[in-house]
Write an enzyme that holds these catalytic residues in place. Structure first.
Site, PDB file in Angstrom:
ATOM      1  N   ASP A 112      -2.212  28.025 -50.202  1.00 12.34           N
ATOM      2  CA  ASP A 112      -0.858  28.476 -49.890  1.00 12.34           C
ATOM      3  C   ASP A 112      -0.768  29.939 -50.294  1.00 12.34           C
ATOM      4  O   ASP A 112      -1.072  30.288 -51.436  1.00 12.34           O
ATOM      5  CB  ASP A 112       0.184  27.651 -50.660  1.00 12.34           C
ATOM      6  N   ASP A 160       3.272  15.374 -43.054  1.00  8.98           N
ATOM      7  CA  ASP A 160       3.610  15.263 -44.468  1.00  8.98           C
ATOM      8  C   ASP A 160       4.066  13.836 -44.727  1.00  8.98           C
ATOM      9  O   ASP A 160       4.890  13.306 -43.990  1.00  8.98           O
ATOM     10  CB  ASP A 160       4.736  16.239 -44.833  1.00  8.98           C
TER      11      ASP A 160
END
Lengths: 262, 283
Positions: free
Chosen positions: B146, B27
């Protein structure tokens, strides 16, 4: 100076970056004179063989590459660059450079019966080329119909348990062949020096070269069938896998090329 | 429904021909790497280029970068990161996070990424998948999903729902239907992230992974929940995943890529061996 041939085929900069990482200078060009006069030539590839050939002919790059081949310039083809050196390609039924006799063929799209290893090219069942999606993709790598059902799979479709029991004499091939796979070196070549049996390489393609002369085959890979994934003749070498995306083994072949004296 | 044809093979010959991929996920916020626990309390770890090189040398098969930079103005920082990563590692990597338009896609691909991943933008505008596939090829487009378990209910027959905004917003999309639609639109791969499992280190969401893997024909990368090598072995075998995403278990040094790969090899899983040499020893 290494000349990287630009024939409108995708991401050339990744090859240039890899060459530069190894400490060699390169220039990306579509100028036929520069290509014909180059010290070394790399023709990488993303795109369809037909489109690549068309672009080359328009700019005279095809003749430049033939000239470079005849004048013994070290040459390296990558991915679609490994297909356009054949006489022709099944992709768009394109006439190619003819530096190595044979053709580029498409993977079995439907199914393979019997022992996969005994499968021959002649056993090809169908090739719904017209159905494939277009797009600026690697070596005909784009595909929407990645699987086609085997004839008798319907009976067990809803029963995963019974599928475990099905004897896999009919299998389907996912096309494009995309991912890490091995290389069986069948004959020594200066460019394959240092490559180990367990090394794997990164593939993204739907077509593969089929040389007429087995003497042109240096390495093979198994995917549904055993196909030639590293081929060469005289001052020309080509890999179906992406040297610039295959980690250190890929860079090793690239480095060997940068110093190769055929 | 296209059902479970994949099962027919995933225990058979074809899929086993390709090595299963181990993919560290980084990330990145404003050019620095972080690791979120349930998307909150991000901790700064370091330079994404250095980390990419570290994982490349350790034998990662691919890398995934998620740009979690909040402001759109600072997006070009990420493009620079992508360019520097591409000069440093020579394996495929994908970039996701904040990709909204064809131009966003083009920018990361030109900067040197092999693939681009779309998530919430695809939920809002599914056409982005087909546009990207047409322009750059299916193999370039990854559909990031997700997913949260909500139980079977109206509109969500699989019991798994798509969420966006880091898991805060339910969009009323069934995960299985969305995966199949994504494939139809031209996605070349699915990165399947379980919000429930994410950050727990208790293992991947096996039921979800298997459900999606068995019902699409494109490769599925399992994501969320990896805490030890056993979890990867599970998801790559019984979970039917083609690849496994890992983050904190390697970021904090609990395990190395080598540890994970040698365990998976012991389990009889086909894995690409880590490099044993360097093509450019002067590095």
């Amino acid at each position: 100076m290494i000349v990287i041939v630009d024939y409108g085929a995708g991401n050339l900069t990744s090859v240039a970056r890899a060459v530069s990482y190894l400490g060699y200078d390169s220039v990306i060009t579509d100028n036929p004179e520069k290509i014909a006069a180059a010290e070394r030539v790399i023709f990488p590839g993303v795109g369809a063989a037909g489109a690549a050939m068309e672009m080359m002919q328009k700019k005279g790059i095809d003749l430049a590459l033939k000239k470079a081949f005849e004048s013994k310039t070290p040459m390296l083809g990558i991915c679609v660059g490994c297909q356009i050196i054949m006489d022709r390609s099944e992709e768009n039924d394109a006439l190619c450079l003819g530096l190595i006799s044979g053709e580029a063929r498409e993977f079995f799209r439907n199914m393979i019966t019997g022992n996969m290893n005994s499968c021959t090219i002649e056993g090809k069942i169908s090739s719904p080329l017209s159905e494939r999606s277009a797009g600026a993709c690697s070596c005909g790598a784009s595909s929407n119909d990645k699987f086609t059902k085997p004839v008798d799979s319907a009976k067990s479709v809803d029963d995963t348990k019974s599928m475990n029991d099905v004897e896999t004499d009919q299998v389907m091939l996912k096309v494009p062949h995309m991912g890490w796979n091995g290389l069986d070196i069948v004959k020594d070549h200066p460019l394959l020096k240092g490559i180990k049996a367990e090394d794997e390489f990164y593939f993204v393609h739907s077509y593969f070269p089929v040389p007429v002369d087995q003497g042109d085959v240096y390495g093979t890979t198994e995917y549904g069938i055993v196909f030639a994934s590293a081929i060469g003749r005289d001052n020309l070498f080509a890999t179906q896998f992406h040297l610039e995306k295959s980690g250190e083994p890929g860079l090793m072949i690239l480095r060997n090329f940068c110093t190769w004296k055929p | 429904m296209e059902t479970v044809i994949r099962k027919f093979f995933s225990d058979g010959d074809i899929l086993e021909m390709l090595s299963k991929r181990i993919i560290p996920c980084l990330d990145v916020r404003e050019g620095r790497t972080t690791k979120g626990i349930k998307f909150e309390n991000n901790v700064d770890i370091g330079d994404p280029v250095e980390m990419a090189r570290f994982y490349y040398e350790a034998g990662a098969d691919e890398l995934v970068f998620y740009d979690i930079t909040a402001s759109h103005e600072k997006r070009n920082i990420m493009i620079d990161v992508v360019r520097r990563v591409a000069e440093t590692i020579f394996i495929p990597f994908s970039v996701g996070g904040g990709i909204r338009t064809l131009e966003d896609m083009r920018a990361v691909l030109l900067a040197g990424a092999e693939k681009v991943s779309v998530n919430s933008a695809a939920v809002k505008n599914p056409e982005i998948i087909s546009q990207g596939a047409r322009a750059f090829g299916n193999q370039c487009v990854v559909l990031g999903m997700d997913v949260k378990h909500v139980g079977e209910k109206k509109g969500i027959p699989s019991g798994y729902e798509i969420v966006i905004n880091g898991g805060r917003t339910y969009v009323g999309l069934d995960a299985l239907e969305w995966a199949q639609k994504g494939q139809l639109l031209g996605a070349g791969e699915i990165c399947l992230n379980s919000i429930d499992a994410d950050g727990t280190k208790d293992g991947y969401e096996m039921d979800l992974t298997r459900l999606i893997s068995d019902n699409v024909t494109i490769p599925v990368i399992a994501s969320g929940g990896a805490g030890k090598p056993e979890h990867l072995a599970q998801v790559l075998t019984t979970g039917h995943a083609d690849a496994a995403l890992i983050a904190s278990m390697v970021h904090y040094g609990t395990y190395t890529i080598e540890d994970i790969k040698s365990y998976l090899v012991q389990q009889g899983i086909k894995i690409r061996p880590a490099h044993t040499y360097q093509a450019n020893p002067s590095r």
